[in-house]
Design a protein around this motif. Structure first.
Motif, short mmCIF file in Angstrom:
data_model
loop_
_atom_site.label_atom_id
_atom_site.label_comp_id
_atom_site.label_asym_id
_atom_site.label_seq_id
_atom_site.Cartn_x
_atom_site.Cartn_y
_atom_site.Cartn_z
N GLU A 668 11.52 37.93 -2.36
CA GLU A 668 11.16 38.07 -0.94
C GLU A 668 11.14 39.54 -0.55
OE1 GLU A 668 12.46 36.32 3.44
OE2 GLU A 668 13.33 35.49 1.60
N ARG A 669 12.09 40.31 -1.05
CA ARG A 669 12.14 41.74 -0.73
C ARG A 669 11.01 42.51 -1.38
NH1 ARG A 669 16.40 42.85 -3.23
NH2 ARG A 669 15.63 44.19 -4.88
N VAL A 670 10.69 42.17 -2.63
CA VAL A 670 9.70 42.94 -3.39
C VAL A 670 8.28 42.45 -3.13
CG1 VAL A 670 8.92 43.54 -5.72
CG2 VAL A 670 11.37 43.53 -5.18
N LEU A 671 8.08 41.14 -3.10
CA LEU A 671 6.75 40.55 -3.02
C LEU A 671 6.38 40.05 -1.64
CD1 LEU A 671 6.91 38.46 -6.34
CD2 LEU A 671 5.91 40.74 -6.03
N GLY A 672 7.38 39.75 -0.83
CA GLY A 672 7.12 39.20 0.49
C GLY A 672 7.52 37.73 0.58
N ALA A 673 7.83 37.30 1.82
CA ALA A 673 8.33 35.94 2.01
C ALA A 673 7.29 34.88 1.70
CB ALA A 673 8.82 35.78 3.45
N ASP A 674 6.00 35.21 1.84
CA ASP A 674 4.95 34.21 1.65
C ASP A 674 4.31 34.26 0.27
OD1 ASP A 674 5.44 33.44 4.22
OD2 ASP A 674 3.64 34.37 5.08
N HIS A 675 4.78 35.15 -0.60
CA HIS A 675 4.18 35.24 -1.94
C HIS A 675 4.43 33.95 -2.71
CE1 HIS A 675 3.43 36.67 -6.06
NE2 HIS A 675 2.74 37.65 -5.51
N ARG A 676 3.45 33.58 -3.54
CA ARG A 676 3.57 32.29 -4.24
C ARG A 676 4.79 32.25 -5.15
NH1 ARG A 676 -1.79 33.02 -8.09
NH2 ARG A 676 -1.11 34.89 -9.19
N ASP A 677 5.15 33.39 -5.77
CA ASP A 677 6.33 33.41 -6.64
C ASP A 677 7.61 33.23 -5.81
OD1 ASP A 677 4.68 33.79 -8.78
OD2 ASP A 677 5.23 35.88 -9.14
N THR A 678 7.64 33.82 -4.62
CA THR A 678 8.79 33.62 -3.73
C THR A 678 8.92 32.15 -3.36
OG1 THR A 678 8.41 35.84 -2.83
CG2 THR A 678 9.88 34.39 -1.60
N LEU A 679 7.80 31.51 -3.06
CA LEU A 679 7.82 30.09 -2.70
C LEU A 679 8.29 29.22 -3.87
CD1 LEU A 679 4.50 29.87 -0.64
CD2 LEU A 679 6.85 30.08 0.23
N VAL A 680 7.88 29.58 -5.08
CA VAL A 680 8.34 28.83 -6.26
C VAL A 680 9.86 28.94 -6.38
CG1 VAL A 680 8.33 28.82 -8.78
CG2 VAL A 680 6.17 28.95 -7.54
N SER A 681 10.39 30.15 -6.15
CA SER A 681 11.84 30.33 -6.23
C SER A 681 12.56 29.57 -5.12
CB SER A 681 12.18 31.82 -6.14
OG SER A 681 11.94 32.48 -7.35
N ARG A 682 11.97 29.58 -3.90
CA ARG A 682 12.61 28.86 -2.80
C ARG A 682 12.65 27.36 -3.10
NH1 ARG A 682 10.21 31.25 1.38
NH2 ARG A 682 11.89 32.76 1.48
N ARG A 683 11.60 26.86 -3.71
CA ARG A 683 11.61 25.44 -4.09
C ARG A 683 12.68 25.17 -5.14
NH1 ARG A 683 10.15 21.88 -7.88
NH2 ARG A 683 9.50 19.81 -7.13
N GLU A 684 12.85 26.12 -6.08
CA GLU A 684 13.87 25.94 -7.12
C GLU A 684 15.27 25.93 -6.50
OE1 GLU A 684 14.69 24.88 -10.92
OE2 GLU A 684 12.71 25.21 -10.04
N VAL A 685 15.46 26.72 -5.45
CA VAL A 685 16.73 26.69 -4.71
C VAL A 685 16.94 25.29 -4.13
CG1 VAL A 685 17.93 27.52 -2.64
CG2 VAL A 685 16.78 29.15 -4.17
N ALA A 686 15.88 24.72 -3.55
CA ALA A 686 15.97 23.38 -2.97
C ALA A 686 16.30 22.34 -4.04
CB ALA A 686 14.67 23.02 -2.27
N VAL A 687 15.70 22.48 -5.21
CA VAL A 687 15.98 21.54 -6.31
C VAL A 687 17.46 21.58 -6.66
CG1 VAL A 687 15.56 21.07 -8.75
CG2 VAL A 687 13.64 21.58 -7.23
N GLY A 688 17.99 22.81 -6.79
CA GLY A 688 19.41 22.94 -7.13
C GLY A 688 20.32 22.34 -6.06
N LEU A 689 19.99 22.58 -4.79
CA LEU A 689 20.78 22.00 -3.71
C LEU A 689 20.75 20.48 -3.77
CD1 LEU A 689 19.64 24.41 -0.84
CD2 LEU A 689 21.97 24.22 -1.76
N GLY A 690 19.59 19.91 -4.07
CA GLY A 690 19.49 18.46 -4.15
C GLY A 690 20.35 17.90 -5.26
N TRP A 691 20.31 18.52 -6.43
CA TRP A 691 21.11 18.02 -7.54
C TRP A 691 22.61 18.14 -7.27
CZ3 TRP A 691 20.10 15.12 -11.67
CH2 TRP A 691 18.75 14.98 -12.04
N LEU A 692 22.97 19.06 -6.40
CA LEU A 692 24.38 19.19 -6.03
C LEU A 692 24.74 18.32 -4.84
CD1 LEU A 692 24.74 23.06 -6.45
CD2 LEU A 692 25.84 21.30 -7.87
#
Length: 759
Positions: A668-692
């Motif tokens: 988010e800091r380097v590429l921006g909040a809307d960059h596709r790679d940032t969004l992929v990482s944010r989704r991965e955060v959501a996946v981890g939260l769900g499994w927990l």
């Protein structure tokens, strides 16, 4: 500045003694110390010059001053002072009483210099290079014009304008994007031509070219076009010096041929080794030669010409448009060093509407109307534009796309005014503008630019001309960037048919088009067709270019990608591993292409359920990426993302969540909040939260991703629909079944509408 005749109340300018591409050299008097000096001044750049180009030139000038001022050796020009006066950078040097080697050859009516002088020059330059190399400095532009022989016989190396400090490569690489700093083709080493790693042995090769010329009267590859010169350096063994001049001593012939070895490992180990060989040869003793110091002479390899059908592989893209530069045996006036321009215009050219005028007028304003006489632009303007065009090419080659785009836009505008909108050089600049736009994410703007170039080239060169097809192929590439893969397919198919008709099925450009078509087929979902085409292109490139050629490996990489999409992960893994092995050997373990293939090996291992192996691979890859590119580089972050994914696959969710959050924050800091790679990482955060079991937090993250993707891509884009589906699943886990069902229905309806629209 010349009007005041006095710089910093100390250096009084007396006579202009030289003028080059970057500035002027004056004979001056140091009023404080009462001695005569030479003052080199960087030409002031007016508002008509683009600021990026001016900034880089000024920074390079300052760097030359710092590098040269640090050197203290009788064989290196002494720098006394440098600074800035009224906006003009200046460099104060010792005033040399002598001639450079280029001028000495001209004075000698292009005949070679006396044998004793040649050997003495070789020994003195080797001594000076030995000193500069020990300081960690590589000259990188050694040529006759940069070597002075003084009246007392002393030889000095001048002009460290593109020297590289061994411990400061990143800064210097950025500065050498300026086109006039690339070196002169007659004296460039093979590794310099190929864009490979440069060290002190590149200077030794350039010295070999200089010695060959002053000893025989011509450089080793004395051709008029840059293509022939560069291919000669890369692929052709030079003829022995004594075949041109029998009186040369045998030891000197051997030494120069050793300097001209194609690979650095075959040359003398360093300048000190070279000096010892010369000294031993002069005494008549037989030196001990290491096996790697020998050069086996072979029959000359045919030199490839543009448009030829045989010969060695293609040169790098940055060589396009290069002229052969100024060699020592040119016809310039003694005492005035001409600028070295590493890109040239196509020569005299007119359209069917305008005739070329005879006046030397230049200026600004609107172009002449159709049928009117177009003023002939001055040679000085054309040379400046050529150098700036080359500067843009080299900035792009170094990855500085924004700077390159600014340079090309300015040059395109000036060329259009001076030469006309359909002049090949104007279109060449427009093409590069499109290229920089596509590399900076402005695909729609790039599409318009490439379309304009393709139309102009078709009008002036014809629909099947290689340059027209190149522009149309870029149109297809940009259409693919925009997700318009069906249109891209149509353009690629038409270009391929034209290339096969005009160039043949095995021409490198035909194979490149087939490779791109295979890539686009996979994006259309035609995976079997894509796989077959990529496999065939890889086989053809292997047969024609060799199994280890970078183009062959790029296509084999694409074969691996398509195998993965087909679910054939075992075959994909094997393909990627083979690519890694060859790239490591040919390009090096730290080359970006090698590291990219290692990443895909990790993807394949994870897909095969071998996450423990994938995790270990990504740990090492993250370390290597961090060391090579830094912790915030997008590719380093991509490797860290892969590490987090495989931690999750091993059910190590706390670690996976922590890794995903760190990567997301950095992206988010380097590429921006809307960059596709940032969004992929944010989704991965959501996946981890769900499994927990932290579904409320997961829902917030999923919704953020869905909202951004819907806004940027459209509600019916597959990625937006997948995010909405994630959101519905999360609602379901929270027991909010009614909301979940409604969202599932919306997603199904949008998918149905998209399917109808596609059909």
């Amino acid at each position: 500045m010349a009007e005041t005749r006095l710089i910093q109340s100390r250096y009084r300018l007396l006579d202009l003694i030289g003028r080059g591409g970057m500035g002027e050299v004056w004979r001056a008097r140091d009023e404080s110390l009462g001695r005569q000096v030479a003052v080199k001044c960087l030409k002031p750049m007016g508002p008509q010059h683009d600021q990026d180009f001016t900034r880089i030139l000024r920074e390079r000038f300052r760097r030359e001053a710092r590098v040269a001022a640090a050197l203290q050796h009788r064989g290196v020009t002494v720098v006394h002072d440098f600074g800035e006066h009224e906006g003009v950078l200046y460099l104060v040097m010792e005033l040399l009483d002598g001639r450079n080697l280029s001028q000495l050859l001209e004075d000698n009516e292009q005949h070679p210099l006396p044998v004793d002088d040649v050997v003495d020059i070789a020994e003195q330059v080797a001594d000076a290079l030995g000193y500069t190399h020990q300081q960690g400095i590589v000259h990188r532009d050694l040529k006759p014009a940069n070597i002075m022989r003084l009246a007392d016989g002393t030889v000095k190396i001048c002009d460290f304008g593109i020297a590289r400090l061994g411990h400061d490569i990143s800064v210097t690489s950025r500065l050498t994007g300026v086109g006039i700093a690339m070196g002169t083709p007659h004296y460039m080493s093979p590794e310099q031509i190929s864009g490979g790693q440069i060290d002190h042995r590149s200077d030794l090769y350039s010295l070999g070219c200089v010695l060959y010329e002053i000893a025989t009267g011509a450089p080793p590859f004395d051709l008029d076009d840059a293509w022939g010169v560069l291919v000669g350096h890369r692929d052709t063994q030079p003829e022995p010096l004594r075949s041109h001049r029998a009186e040369l001593p045998g030891f000197f012939d051997r030494v120069v041929l050793e300097l001209l070895a194609k690979t650095p490992e075959q040359r003398p180990a360093d300048a000190g080794d070279l000096r010892r060989r010369i000294a031993v040869g002069r005494t008549g003793e037989q030196p001990h030669l290491e096996p790697t110091g020998r050069v086996l002479l072979a029959p000359p390899v045919p030199v490839e010409r543009p448009g030829g059908h045989a010969g060695p592989g293609r040169l790098p893209g940055w060589t396009r448009g290069m002229t052969s530069g100024i060699k020592a045996t040119g016809t310039t006036s003694p005492g005035l060093a001409p600028p070295d321009h590493s890109a040239g215009l196509t020569g005299e050219w007119t359209t069917g509407e305008w005739t070329t005028g005879t006046g030397p007028r230049t200026g600004t304003g609107s172009a002449p109307p159709a049928g009117a006489e177009r003023p002939t632009p001055s040679p000085e303007l054309l040379a400046i534009l050529a150098s700036r065009h080359s500067a843009g090419l080299n900035l792009g080659r170094l990855g500085h796309w924004d700077e390159a785009g600014a340079v090309h836009r300015a040059v395109a505008a000036e060329r259009e005014h001076a030469l006309g909108p359909d002049h090949p050089d104007t279109l060449s600049s427009r093409y590069e503008v499109g290229f920089t736009l596509s590399r900076t994410g402005r695909a729609a703007d790039a599409l318009r630019e490439f379309g304009r170039v393709a139309q102009g080239r078709e009008r002036t060169l014809g629909p099947d001309h290689a340059e027209t097809l190149a522009a149309r192929q870029e149109v297809a590439y940009v259409l693919g960037q925009l997700g318009r893969h069906f249109e891209a397919h149509q353009v690629y198919a038409a270009v391929l048919a034209s290339r096969e008709r005009s160039m043949g099925p095995d021409h490198p450009d035909t194979l490149r088009c087939r490779h791109n078509l295979a890539f686009n087929l996979s994006r259309l979902g035609r995976l079997e067709d894509s796989y077959r085409m990529a496999r065939d292109v890889a086989a053809a490139r292997s047969r024609l270019l060799g199994a280890t050629h970078p183009d062959t490996l790029v296509t084999r990489y694409e074969v691996g990608y398509t195998l993965g999409r087909l679910g054939r992960w075992t075959e994909a893994l094997q393909t990627y591993r083979e690519v890694v092995q060859v790239r490591s050997h040919v390009l090096g373990a730290d080359h970006p292409d090698t590291l990219a293939a290692r990443y895909e090996v990790g993807i394949s291992l994870g897909r095969l359920g071998r996450s423990t192996e994938a995790l270990e691979l990504y740990r090492v890859l993250v370390e290597d990426r961090t060391r090579v590119s830094g912790p915030a580089d997008p590719e380093t972050l991509r490797a860290r993302h892969g590490l987090g994914v495989n931690l999750g696959r091993l059910a190590r969710w706390e670690e996976a969540l922590a890794e995903s959050r760190e990567v997301c924050a950095t992206r988010e800091r380097v590429l921006g909040a809307d960059h596709r790679d940032t969004l992929v990482s944010r989704r991965e955060v959501a996946v981890g939260l769900g499994w927990l079991g932290r579904w409320a937090e997961a829902l917030t993250a999923y919704r953020q991703v869905a909202e951004v993707r819907t806004r940027l891509l459209g509600a019916d884009h597959p990625d937006a629909l997948a995010s909405r589906n994630d959101e519905a699943h999360c609602l379901e886990q929270l027991g909010r079944g009614t909301e979940a069902v409604e969202l599932y229905r919306q997603v199904a309806a949008l998918r149905q509408q998209r399917g109808i629209a596609s059909s």
